[in-house]
Design an enzyme around this catalytic site. Structure first.
Site, mmCIF file in Angstrom:
data_model
loop_
_atom_site.group_PDB
_atom_site.id
_atom_site.type_symbol
_atom_site.label_atom_id
_atom_site.label_comp_id
_atom_site.label_asym_id
_atom_site.label_seq_id
_atom_site.Cartn_x
_atom_site.Cartn_y
_atom_site.Cartn_z
ATOM 1 N N TYR A 87 0.790 -1.235 0.000
ATOM 2 C CA TYR A 87 0.000 0.000 0.000
ATOM 3 C C TYR A 87 0.823 1.286 0.000
ATOM 4 C CZ TYR A 87 -3.683 -3.333 1.109
ATOM 5 O OH TYR A 87 -4.552 -4.392 1.068
ATOM 6 N N HIS A 146 -8.662 1.861 -5.910
ATOM 7 C CA HIS A 146 -7.890 0.924 -5.082
ATOM 8 C C HIS A 146 -6.415 1.223 -5.237
ATOM 9 C CE1 HIS A 146 -11.407 -1.390 -4.127
ATOM 10 N NE2 HIS A 146 -11.751 -1.311 -5.403
HETATM 11 O O1 CA2 Z 1 -5.927 -1.768 -2.767
HETATM 12 C C1 CA2 Z 1 -6.826 -1.226 -2.119
HETATM 13 O O2 CA2 Z 1 -6.970 -0.018 -2.043
HETATM 14 C C2 CA2 Z 1 -7.796 -2.112 -1.325
HETATM 15 O O3 CA2 Z 1 -9.075 -1.503 -1.372
HETATM 16 C C3 CA2 Z 1 -7.272 -2.152 0.102
HETATM 17 C C4 CA2 Z 1 -8.078 -3.082 1.006
HETATM 18 C C5 CA2 Z 1 -8.238 -4.460 0.387
HETATM 19 O O4 CA2 Z 1 -9.099 -5.250 1.181
HETATM 20 C C6 CA2 Z 1 -8.782 -4.376 -1.039
HETATM 21 O O5 CA2 Z 1 -8.846 -5.686 -1.561
HETATM 22 C C7 CA2 Z 1 -7.920 -3.510 -1.914
HETATM 23 C C8 CA2 Z 1 -7.384 -3.242 2.352
HETATM 24 C C9 CA2 Z 1 -7.138 -1.961 3.073
HETATM 25 C C10 CA2 Z 1 -6.209 -2.252 4.210
HETATM 26 O O6 CA2 Z 1 -5.341 -1.159 4.361
HETATM 27 C C11 CA2 Z 1 -4.191 -1.339 5.071
HETATM 28 C C12 CA2 Z 1 -3.285 -0.324 5.006
HETATM 29 C C13 CA2 Z 1 -2.102 -0.444 5.678
HETATM 30 C C14 CA2 Z 1 -1.826 -1.572 6.426
HETATM 31 C C15 CA2 Z 1 -2.761 -2.574 6.495
HETATM 32 C C16 CA2 Z 1 -3.945 -2.457 5.824
#
Ligand code: CA2
Length: 152
Positions: A24, A102
């Site tokens: 991310y 995303h």
């Molecule tokens: O890629 C993306 O933006 C997602 O929406 C992020 C979601 C995931 O479930 C989707 O499949 C794709 C997860 C967000 C979690 O964000 C975090 C950020 C930093 C550390 C841990 C989790």
């Protein structure tokens, strides 16, 4: 015409910048929101950002958006992308155009991330471009709101 863009961030996105940087990136949610606010200001649009880990709270924000004068929504539903009929229904009911964003390329990840409850009703979908995806989505929203101004 309405010049408010609502940016909705779903569950766990408050952790951005603190964990999983390989997936991310290093940018924090506060940095993303600040950048969008500045970019919006430069384009004559008010950007209002909101994050919640709770499905119903996000739905309440969508319900309130029409009355608040929101003309465009940018949403990263995060994990709800792959599960939430209720959020989808709220966006359909609101009737406000939206872009789905995303950070990661969901299509290059686990199969359960390939399906979205939002993509077929979104104006557009941006995946895998990191925080820049939000900027591109805002540029689109500004252009769409400007076109609406002209035709109003
Ligand atoms: O890629 C993306 O933006 C997602 O929406 C992020 C979601 C995931 O479930 C989707 O499949 C794709 C997860 C967000 C979690 O964000 C975090 C950020 C930093 C550390 C841990 C989790």
């Amino acid at each position: 015409m309405t010049r408010i863009v609502l940016v909705l961030h779903g569950p766990n996105l408050n952790l951005l910048g603190s964990r999983e940087p390989a997936t991310y990136g290093n940018i924090t949610l506060a940095q993303i929101n600040a950048e969008l606010a500045t970019r919006g200001e430069q384009s004559g649009v008010e950007v209002v950002s909101f994050q919640s880990n709770h499905e119903g709270v996000l739905i309440d924000q969508i319900h309130a958006a029409g009355a608040a004068g929101v003309g465009y929504i940018i949403i990263n539903p995060a994990g709800f992308t792959h599960t939430s009929v209720a959020l989808r229904d709220a966006l359909l009911a609101a009737g406000i155009p939206f872009v789905e964003v995303h950070l990661s390329n969901t299509h290059a990840r686990e199969p359960f991330r390939h399906r979205s409850y939002f993509s077929d009703i979104a104006s557009g979908v941006i995946v895998g471009l990191g925080a820049a995806g939000y900027r591109y989505a805002l540029d689109h929203a500004v252009a769409a709101l400007s076109r609406a101004d002209v035709t109003a």
